[in-house]
Every structure is written in C-alpha cells, then in structure tokens.
Enzyme design. Structure first.
Site, PDB file in Angstrom:
ATOM      1  CD  GLU A 115      37.396  24.106  24.646  1.00 46.21           C
ATOM      2  OE1 GLU A 115      37.851  24.967  23.859  1.00 46.21           O
ATOM      3  OE2 GLU A 115      36.451  24.334  25.413  1.00 46.21           O
ATOM      4  CD  GLU A 135      40.300  28.016  27.111  1.00 40.26           C
ATOM      5  OE1 GLU A 135      40.892  27.563  28.118  1.00 40.26           O
ATOM      6  OE2 GLU A 135      39.994  27.299  26.140  1.00 40.26           O
TER       7      GLU A 135
END
Ligand code: COA
Length: 258
Positions: A115, A135
């Site tokens: 990210e 995740e």
C-alpha cells in the site's frame, strides 16, 4: 533531519527516505507512521527538496506490512482509527504530495508495504521484490488504501484475486500487471531510480505539481475540468514563459518554480 525509524538524506534535490527497521522487515509500527508523517511535512516545506525516493533498509524487505504485533490490543474503533490516521497522515500525504514521490521497492512489499508503494506516484522494483496483500490470512483486509489503489493500478479482477488469495506477485509479474514501471537488479535499483529523479528534477516544478494533481483526479467526475484549470494556471507562471521562451530561442530552460 533525524528520525528514530527512518534514514533521511538529500542528494541532488532528491530526498531519500529509507525505512530503517530491517530486523522487523521494516514493518510499519506507530513510530514509523509518525516519522513518515514528519518526513513528508519536511518534503512539503523544504524548498531544497524537489522529489523523493522511498525505499527500505536491508536486502530483504521494502516493508513487510503494518506491524502485526500492534493488532491484538485493538477493538473495532481502534482498528478504524489506525487505518484513518495512517491514510490521512502518511498515505494520502504521499499521494497528494506536490513533489514527485517514487518507491524503490527492494524486497517484500506486503500489506501496508504494498500500500505504501502504491501511494507513491510510481514504482521501480529490484528483481527480488515480492508484492502482496496477505491480510485475509490474518482475518483482516487492507486498511491503508490497498483495495482502492490496487484496483486503480491493476484492475478489479486482478485486485480481487490478489486480495482474496494472498498470493505474492514477483517483480516480473508486478511489471506485467502494471504495478511497477521498471525491474532492475538489486545493485541497480537505487542508481536507476536516482537517474529517473534527476531527469524529473530538471523539469518545471509547478508543472510537475499540476501533473500530479490532474493524474490523481483521473477517473473522478472533475478530472477533465481539473486539467483545464491547471493547464490555464500554467500560463500565469514564470516557468511557462521560461520553458516556451527557451524552446523558441533554442536554449536549455532554467526553471525557478515560480
Ligand atoms: N509485523 C511485525 N513483525 C514482522 C512483520 C510484520 N508485518 N513482518 C516480519 N516481521 C518480523 C518477524 O516477526 C521477525 O521478527 P523476529 O525475528 O523478532 O521473530 C522478523 O520480522 C523477520 O521476519 P521472518 O518472518 O522471520 O522472516 P522470513 O524471511 O522468514 O519471512 C516474510 C519474511 C515477509 C514472508 C514474513 O515475515 C511475513 O509473512 N511477514 C508478514 C507479512 C504480512 O502478513 N503483512 C501484512 C500485515 S497486515
């Protein structure tokens, strides 16, 4: 500038920010987020800085994600606050920075690391780099903008698959799907990135800021209108007079950022 979790140096107008927790794969804990926020404030305000390279210390990781050891103490409100604070104080600050910010991805870029690289304006990777949003392995989802920026960069289907499977994309796969612009050897990563930044640093600074703003508006309702406004604003700058004048006079332009 001195930071406990970052190295910060300025070379030829480019700030080189190195996330420096190599024993923890440069994971983003609260201190790293606070330091990155302050480092970006310095980038915004220091006139000696024209552009930024963001990279990770050590040979293995760019950033292996948010620091997982900080998660178990959080409830729903705490989790949302972690994501909101990180997005506002770091990821959005990088994406909206009026000076070019490029990631030199030197190893694992997982979760918050992927990210972070995606919040930069573009990315180079060394051939050992690996990208992923793992995740769901932790019962989580990306929280630092991953679902949004990955979709914008590689398309909905690929973003869905990467986030659903947690599979890593190696550097060549990242190049193939448009996540990175160039792949180099490990030794060549920083020299090649600096070469690109030197080219960018020779261009008109206000025009670069307007390019960033316009491209960040691409796909939004006011994308074309933003371009018209910013294009018009260029005509009020000394740099436009200098750039066009230098072309007409067949000489090299000297930009002042005014
Ligand atoms: N948060 C906190 N610590 C992390 C971390 C993270 N995201 N990623 C790595 N570390 C720590 C490890 O706990 C280990 O610490 P220790 O030496 O005190 O035990 C150290 O960094 C080295 O990592 P290790 O797992 O031993 O290295 P490896 O080469 O075997 O594996 C990875 C590297 C990146 C594949 C593996 O560390 C990993 O899967 N990390 C988590 C990635 C992730 O899920 N990120 C998303 C978080 S939302």
């Amino acid at each position: 500038m001195e930071f406990s979790t970052l190295l910060f140096a300025i070379e030829n107008g480019t700030a080189i920010i190195t996330i420096n927790r190599p024993d923890k794969m440069n994971a983003l804990n609260k201190d790293v987020i606070a330091d990155l926020s302050s480092a970006m404030d310095e980038v915004y305000t220091n006139a000696d800085i024209q552009s930024v390279i963001l990279t990770g210390a050590g040979p293995k990781a760019f950033v292996a994600g948010a620091d997982i050891s900080e998660f178990l103490s959080l409830d729903a409100a705490g989790g949302a606050e972690l994501a909101r604070k990180g997005q506002e104080e770091v990821f959005n600050k990088i994406e909206n920075c009026p000076k070019p910010v490029v990631a030199a991805v030197n190893g694992f870029a997982l979760g918050g690391g992927c990210e972070l690289a995606m919040s930069c304006h573009f990315r180079l990777a060394s051939d050992n780099a690996k990208f992923g949003q793992p995740e769901v392995n932790l019962g989580l989802i990306p929280g630092y903008g991953g679902t949004q920026r990955l979709t914008a960069l590689v398309g909905k289907g690929r973003a869905m698959e990467l986030c659903m499977t947690s599979q890593m994309a190696d550097a060549n796969e990242a190049l193939r799907i448009g996540l990175v612009n160039h792949v180099t050897t490990q030794e060549e990563l920083l020299p090649r990135t600096k070469e690109i930044m030197n080219t960018i640093n020779s261009k008109a600074p206000l025009a670069l800021a307007k390019v960033i703003d316009c491209i960040n508006h691409a796909g939004t309702a006011d994308g074309y209108a933003t371009e018209i406004t910013r294009f018009g604003e260029c005509f009020a700058t000394d740099d436009m007079r200098e750039g066009v004048g230098a072309f007409m006079e067949k000489r090299k332009a000297v930009f002042t950022g005014k």
